[in-house]
Design a protein around this motif. Sequence first.
Motif, PDB file in Angstrom:
ATOM      1  N   GLY A  10       0.804  -1.215   0.000  1.00  0.00           N
ATOM      2  CA  GLY A  10       0.000   0.000   0.000  1.00  0.00           C
ATOM      3  C   GLY A  10       0.838   1.265   0.000  1.00  0.00           C
ATOM      4  N   VAL A  11       1.887   1.278   0.800  1.00  0.00           N
ATOM      5  CA  VAL A  11       2.775   2.450   0.844  1.00  0.00           C
ATOM      6  C   VAL A  11       3.504   2.620  -0.485  1.00  0.00           C
ATOM      7  CG1 VAL A  11       4.858   3.378   1.926  1.00  0.00           C
ATOM      8  CG2 VAL A  11       3.024   2.465   3.344  1.00  0.00           C
ATOM      9  N   ALA A  12       3.987   1.518  -1.063  1.00  0.00           N
ATOM     10  CA  ALA A  12       4.667   1.587  -2.359  1.00  0.00           C
ATOM     11  C   ALA A  12       3.712   2.094  -3.436  1.00  0.00           C
ATOM     12  CB  ALA A  12       5.231   0.218  -2.733  1.00  0.00           C
ATOM     13  N   ALA A  13       2.460   1.667  -3.380  1.00  0.00           N
ATOM     14  CA  ALA A  13       1.466   2.132  -4.357  1.00  0.00           C
ATOM     15  C   ALA A  13       1.226   3.631  -4.213  1.00  0.00           C
ATOM     16  CB  ALA A  13       0.164   1.360  -4.183  1.00  0.00           C
ATOM     17  N   LEU A  14       1.146   4.117  -2.975  1.00  0.00           N
ATOM     18  CA  LEU A  14       0.945   5.554  -2.767  1.00  0.00           C
ATOM     19  C   LEU A  14       2.169   6.367  -3.186  1.00  0.00           C
ATOM     20  CD1 LEU A  14      -0.997   5.573   0.607  1.00  0.00           C
ATOM     21  CD2 LEU A  14      -1.882   6.081  -1.686  1.00  0.00           C
ATOM     22  N   VAL A  41       6.234  -2.343  -7.649  1.00  0.00           N
ATOM     23  CA  VAL A  41       4.915  -2.469  -7.025  1.00  0.00           C
ATOM     24  C   VAL A  41       4.224  -3.746  -7.507  1.00  0.00           C
ATOM     25  CG1 VAL A  41       2.631  -1.399  -6.822  1.00  0.00           C
ATOM     26  CG2 VAL A  41       4.677   0.014  -6.659  1.00  0.00           C
ATOM     27  N   THR A  42       4.353  -4.048  -8.790  1.00  0.00           N
ATOM     28  CA  THR A  42       3.749  -5.273  -9.328  1.00  0.00           C
ATOM     29  C   THR A  42       4.387  -6.507  -8.707  1.00  0.00           C
ATOM     30  OG1 THR A  42       3.223  -4.137 -11.397  1.00  0.00           O
ATOM     31  CG2 THR A  42       3.241  -6.544 -11.448  1.00  0.00           C
ATOM     32  N   LEU A  43       5.684  -6.467  -8.477  1.00  0.00           N
ATOM     33  CA  LEU A  43       6.355  -7.587  -7.825  1.00  0.00           C
ATOM     34  C   LEU A  43       5.815  -7.794  -6.411  1.00  0.00           C
ATOM     35  CD1 LEU A  43       8.557  -9.768  -7.965  1.00  0.00           C
ATOM     36  CD2 LEU A  43      10.154  -8.062  -7.088  1.00  0.00           C
ATOM     37  N   LEU A 109      -7.394  -1.009  -2.522  1.00  0.00           N
ATOM     38  CA  LEU A 109      -7.564  -2.462  -2.599  1.00  0.00           C
ATOM     39  C   LEU A 109      -6.804  -3.162  -1.478  1.00  0.00           C
ATOM     40  CD1 LEU A 109      -7.291  -3.111  -6.450  1.00  0.00           C
ATOM     41  CD2 LEU A 109      -9.336  -3.310  -5.037  1.00  0.00           C
ATOM     42  N   GLU A 110      -5.648  -2.648  -1.124  1.00  0.00           N
ATOM     43  CA  GLU A 110      -4.863  -3.243  -0.038  1.00  0.00           C
ATOM     44  C   GLU A 110      -5.592  -3.117   1.300  1.00  0.00           C
ATOM     45  OE1 GLU A 110      -2.008  -5.045  -0.286  1.00  0.00           O
ATOM     46  OE2 GLU A 110      -2.419  -4.848  -2.422  1.00  0.00           O
ATOM     47  N   VAL A 111      -6.192  -1.973   1.536  1.00  0.00           N
ATOM     48  CA  VAL A 111      -6.974  -1.798   2.768  1.00  0.00           C
ATOM     49  C   VAL A 111      -8.142  -2.773   2.784  1.00  0.00           C
ATOM     50  CG1 VAL A 111      -8.471  -0.197   4.042  1.00  0.00           C
ATOM     51  CG2 VAL A 111      -6.309   0.613   3.074  1.00  0.00           C
ATOM     52  N   ARG A 112      -8.790  -2.918   1.646  1.00  0.00           N
ATOM     53  CA  ARG A 112      -9.921  -3.836   1.556  1.00  0.00           C
ATOM     54  C   ARG A 112      -9.474  -5.288   1.727  1.00  0.00           C
ATOM     55  NH1 ARG A 112     -14.165  -5.488   2.925  1.00  0.00           N
ATOM     56  NH2 ARG A 112     -15.695  -6.253   1.470  1.00  0.00           N
ATOM     57  N   LEU A 113      -8.334  -5.671   1.153  1.00  0.00           N
ATOM     58  CA  LEU A 113      -7.815  -7.021   1.338  1.00  0.00           C
ATOM     59  C   LEU A 113      -7.574  -7.320   2.814  1.00  0.00           C
ATOM     60  CD1 LEU A 113      -5.315  -7.542  -1.609  1.00  0.00           C
ATOM     61  CD2 LEU A 113      -7.158  -9.078  -0.971  1.00  0.00           C
ATOM     62  N   HIS A 114      -7.025  -6.337   3.511  1.00  0.00           N
ATOM     63  CA  HIS A 114      -6.780  -6.495   4.944  1.00  0.00           C
ATOM     64  C   HIS A 114      -8.106  -6.731   5.683  1.00  0.00           C
ATOM     65  CE1 HIS A 114      -4.774  -5.978   8.779  1.00  0.00           C
ATOM     66  NE2 HIS A 114      -5.687  -5.086   9.113  1.00  0.00           N
ATOM     67  N   ASP A 115      -9.124  -5.972   5.317  1.00  0.00           N
ATOM     68  CA  ASP A 115     -10.439  -6.140   5.954  1.00  0.00           C
ATOM     69  C   ASP A 115     -11.052  -7.500   5.627  1.00  0.00           C
ATOM     70  OD1 ASP A 115     -10.276  -3.635   7.057  1.00  0.00           O
ATOM     71  OD2 ASP A 115     -11.502  -2.676   5.523  1.00  0.00           O
ATOM     72  N   ILE A 116     -10.950  -7.922   4.382  1.00  0.00           N
ATOM     73  CA  ILE A 116     -11.549  -9.191   3.975  1.00  0.00           C
ATOM     74  C   ILE A 116     -10.898 -10.356   4.720  1.00  0.00           C
ATOM     75  CG2 ILE A 116     -11.779 -10.812   2.031  1.00  0.00           C
ATOM     76  CD1 ILE A 116     -12.053  -8.320   0.221  1.00  0.00           C
TER      77      ILE A 116
END
Length: 119
Positions: A10-14, A41-43, A109-116
Amino acid sequence: MLDALTLATGVAALLLAAWCGWAAYRDQPTKDWHFIGMAVVTLLTLVQLVVGIVRLAQGEKPEQGTTIFVAYLLGAFACVPATGFMSLAERTRWGSVTVAAGGVVLAVLEVRLHDIWGG
């Protein structure tokens, strides 16, 4: 899943979003250095995808359902490459804007993945 990996992605994406947003502000298209950042980021998202599938194969279950978790994993993995290819088609500042938007979407999406998963 792995909180540290989710946070790092998430940090790398931002950071990628800010970098490409700065290029767009300066009226520049994406350059080779931006594509290296997109590859990093893709890696990270690829590692996250593998870790998520391994965890599922080991019998662990996400709190909100396996199907939605896998869908979000695949979406996160495809997000930055898709915007990178779109920026190749648009070799103006709007290509940089597209990648910046993709970085923000990936962070969400990363925040949502964490929630899921149950974070």
